[in-house]
Enzyme design. Structure first.
Site, PDB file in Angstrom:
ATOM      1  N   GLU A 114      55.091  56.059  76.484  1.00  0.00           N
ATOM      2  CA  GLU A 114      53.896  55.544  77.175  1.00  0.00           C
ATOM      3  C   GLU A 114      52.823  56.639  77.253  1.00  0.00           C
ATOM      4  O   GLU A 114      51.625  56.353  77.127  1.00  0.00           O
ATOM      5  CB  GLU A 114      54.281  55.043  78.572  1.00  0.00           C
ATOM      6  N   GLU A 134      64.138  51.653  78.879  1.00  0.00           N
ATOM      7  CA  GLU A 134      64.245  51.405  80.327  1.00  0.00           C
ATOM      8  C   GLU A 134      65.155  50.240  80.698  1.00  0.00           C
ATOM      9  O   GLU A 134      65.888  50.314  81.693  1.00  0.00           O
ATOM     10  CB  GLU A 134      62.852  51.169  80.944  1.00  0.00           C
TER      11      GLU A 134
HETATM   12  C1  LIG Z   1      58.122  54.682  84.244  1.00  0.00           C
HETATM   13  C2  LIG Z   1      58.935  55.483  83.322  1.00  0.00           C
HETATM   14  C3  LIG Z   1      60.303  55.202  83.129  1.00  0.00           C
HETATM   15  C4  LIG Z   1      61.102  56.005  82.183  1.00  0.00           C
HETATM   16  O1  LIG Z   1      60.591  56.723  81.373  1.00  0.00           O
HETATM   17  S1  LIG Z   1      62.790  55.822  82.277  1.00  0.00           S
HETATM   18  C5  LIG Z   1      63.431  57.048  81.220  1.00  0.00           C
HETATM   19  C6  LIG Z   1      63.439  56.637  79.790  1.00  0.00           C
HETATM   20  N1  LIG Z   1      64.070  57.658  78.982  1.00  0.00           N
HETATM   21  C7  LIG Z   1      65.389  57.646  78.670  1.00  0.00           C
HETATM   22  O2  LIG Z   1      66.138  56.755  79.030  1.00  0.00           O
HETATM   23  C8  LIG Z   1      65.888  58.819  77.855  1.00  0.00           C
HETATM   24  C9  LIG Z   1      66.946  59.590  78.641  1.00  0.00           C
HETATM   25  N2  LIG Z   1      67.457  60.734  77.868  1.00  0.00           N
HETATM   26  C10 LIG Z   1      68.336  60.602  76.846  1.00  0.00           C
HETATM   27  O3  LIG Z   1      68.779  59.522  76.500  1.00  0.00           O
HETATM   28  C11 LIG Z   1      68.785  61.865  76.173  1.00  0.00           C
HETATM   29  O4  LIG Z   1      68.466  62.946  76.977  1.00  0.00           O
HETATM   30  C12 LIG Z   1      68.128  62.071  74.773  1.00  0.00           C
HETATM   31  C13 LIG Z   1      68.618  61.014  73.785  1.00  0.00           C
HETATM   32  C14 LIG Z   1      66.584  62.000  74.870  1.00  0.00           C
HETATM   33  C15 LIG Z   1      68.474  63.492  74.231  1.00  0.00           C
HETATM   34  O5  LIG Z   1      69.859  63.715  74.295  1.00  0.00           O
HETATM   35  P1  LIG Z   1      70.412  65.222  74.134  1.00  0.00           P
HETATM   36  O6  LIG Z   1      69.713  65.904  73.019  1.00  0.00           O
HETATM   37  O7  LIG Z   1      71.907  65.114  74.095  1.00  0.00           O
HETATM   38  O8  LIG Z   1      69.951  65.986  75.464  1.00  0.00           O
HETATM   39  P2  LIG Z   1      70.528  65.810  76.957  1.00  0.00           P
HETATM   40  O9  LIG Z   1      71.640  66.776  77.188  1.00  0.00           O
HETATM   41  O10 LIG Z   1      70.802  64.362  77.247  1.00  0.00           O
HETATM   42  O11 LIG Z   1      69.239  66.216  77.836  1.00  0.00           O
HETATM   43  C16 LIG Z   1      68.913  67.568  78.135  1.00  0.00           C
HETATM   44  C17 LIG Z   1      68.638  67.651  79.620  1.00  0.00           C
HETATM   45  O12 LIG Z   1      67.498  66.832  79.891  1.00  0.00           O
HETATM   46  C18 LIG Z   1      67.843  65.892  80.915  1.00  0.00           C
HETATM   47  N3  LIG Z   1      67.082  64.651  80.684  1.00  0.00           N
HETATM   48  C19 LIG Z   1      66.835  64.032  79.510  1.00  0.00           C
HETATM   49  N4  LIG Z   1      66.125  62.932  79.695  1.00  0.00           N
HETATM   50  C20 LIG Z   1      65.888  62.848  81.030  1.00  0.00           C
HETATM   51  C21 LIG Z   1      65.189  61.921  81.857  1.00  0.00           C
HETATM   52  N5  LIG Z   1      64.505  60.871  81.341  1.00  0.00           N
HETATM   53  N6  LIG Z   1      65.197  62.129  83.179  1.00  0.00           N
HETATM   54  C22 LIG Z   1      65.820  63.203  83.712  1.00  0.00           C
HETATM   55  N7  LIG Z   1      66.486  64.121  82.987  1.00  0.00           N
HETATM   56  C23 LIG Z   1      66.514  63.949  81.661  1.00  0.00           C
HETATM   57  C24 LIG Z   1      69.330  65.697  80.787  1.00  0.00           C
HETATM   58  O13 LIG Z   1      69.865  65.178  81.994  1.00  0.00           O
HETATM   59  C25 LIG Z   1      69.776  67.095  80.477  1.00  0.00           C
HETATM   60  O14 LIG Z   1      69.761  67.858  81.668  1.00  0.00           O
HETATM   61  P3  LIG Z   1      71.133  68.540  82.222  1.00  0.00           P
HETATM   62  O15 LIG Z   1      71.456  69.554  81.149  1.00  0.00           O
HETATM   63  O16 LIG Z   1      70.752  69.179  83.514  1.00  0.00           O
HETATM   64  O17 LIG Z   1      72.150  67.462  82.317  1.00  0.00           O
END
Ligand code: A1D88
Length: 259
Positions: A114, A134
């Protein structure tokens, strides 16, 4: 302490804003939203800036809204603090006076997509993922994914991401018109700087006016683009000078109809 920052670098006519919370893949919480709004104000106040770039630090562009920040939020807080507040800030970025290029160096998911959607041009590295996950969390896209992104990317692409949970590659996103070009891994910022240089070499006033007109034609502005253009035009008239002078001199205005 703030969770992360937006770094601002101005080089000639081009400003680069870097979302800097790399350990969380640049997930956006309320602090980050505020930092984005402050960065928009700073960049816009610099009269020398003709094009801006938005990119992410580390391996992500932005993995979206900070899911962990939702814990404990009441539904009405979710609506006002999170969604409506986010709308205002994303709108602020979408209506920056100068063109904005998103340099997608890493995944752009949920709120990250977004955010990319507020830009005028999107350049994506070939390895990145693009989607609106989401509904898989029991939430809806809330920072204009079902509104601005539908207008800009088309309803069908948004249906596939938001309803089907499809996660697109950069090339799939290019074919759907979500991104404008795919570049090799590591090259998004360089490509964005080249594109920004191209924009900055063009007539700055004409470019700003064209941006407003395109937003209006695309139904993105509720008429505010016309109001902004009208104000600029009126501000250039002799009539305004006379109107302001007459007010200061406490006399009736004598307008000559000077455009
Ligand atoms: C109005 C708006 C609403 C929204 O936007 S809702 C959110 C939509 N987004 C998602 O659902 C994506 C969530 N994240 C993921 O699915 C994964 O990440 C990825 C596929 C993008 C990447 O995976 P990988 O490369 O394995 O990294 P990792 O270990 O999952 O992430 C590294 C650190 O980043 C944190 N993190 C990632 N995305 C978010 C997020 N959206 N909110 C909060 N934290 C996030 C994790 O938790 C972790 O952190 P730690 O090492 O402390 O566990």
């Amino acid at each position: 302490m703030a969770s992360g920052t937006i770094k601002i670098d101005v080089d000639g006519h081009v400003a680069t804003l870097t979302i800097s919370r790399p350990e969380k893949l640049n997930a956006l919480d309320l602090d980050m939203l505020k930092a984005l709004a402050d960065a928009a104000d700073q960049v816009e106040a610099n009269a020398n800036v003709r094009a801006a770039i938005l990119t992410g630090e580390g391996k992500g562009f932005s993995a979206g809204g900070d899911i962990k920040a939702w814990g404990g939020m009441l539904p009405q807080e979710f609506g006002h603090l999170w969604v409506r507040h986010g709308h205002r800030i994303f709108e602020r970025l979408a209506t920056l006076r100068m063109p904005l290029i998103a340099a997608l160096n890493g995944h752009a998911l949920g709120g990250g997509l977004e955010l990319a959607g507020v830009a005028d041009i999107r350049l994506a590295e070939q390895h990145i993922k693009i989607g609106l996950p989401e509904t898989g969390l029991g939430m809806v896209p809330g920072w204009s994914g079902t509104q601005r992104l539908v207008r800009r990317f088309g309803a069908q692409a948004v249906r596939r991401m938001a309803l089907g949970g499809e996660i697109f590659t950069a090339e799939e996103a290019r074919l759907l018109g979500i991104v404008d070009a795919v570049v090799p891994t590591g090259n998004a910022l360089t490509a964005a700087r080249e594109y920004a240089g191209r924009i900055a070499a063009r007539g700055p006033a004409a470019t700003e006016i064209a941006k407003l007109m395109i937003a209006s034609a695309n139904g993105e502005d509720n008429g505010t683009a016309v109001e902004a253009l009208g104000s600029i035009l009126a501000a250039k008239t002799g009539d305004l000078k006379e109107g302001v002078a007459s007010f200061s001199e406490k006399r009736p205005a004598t307008f000559k109809g000077e455009w």
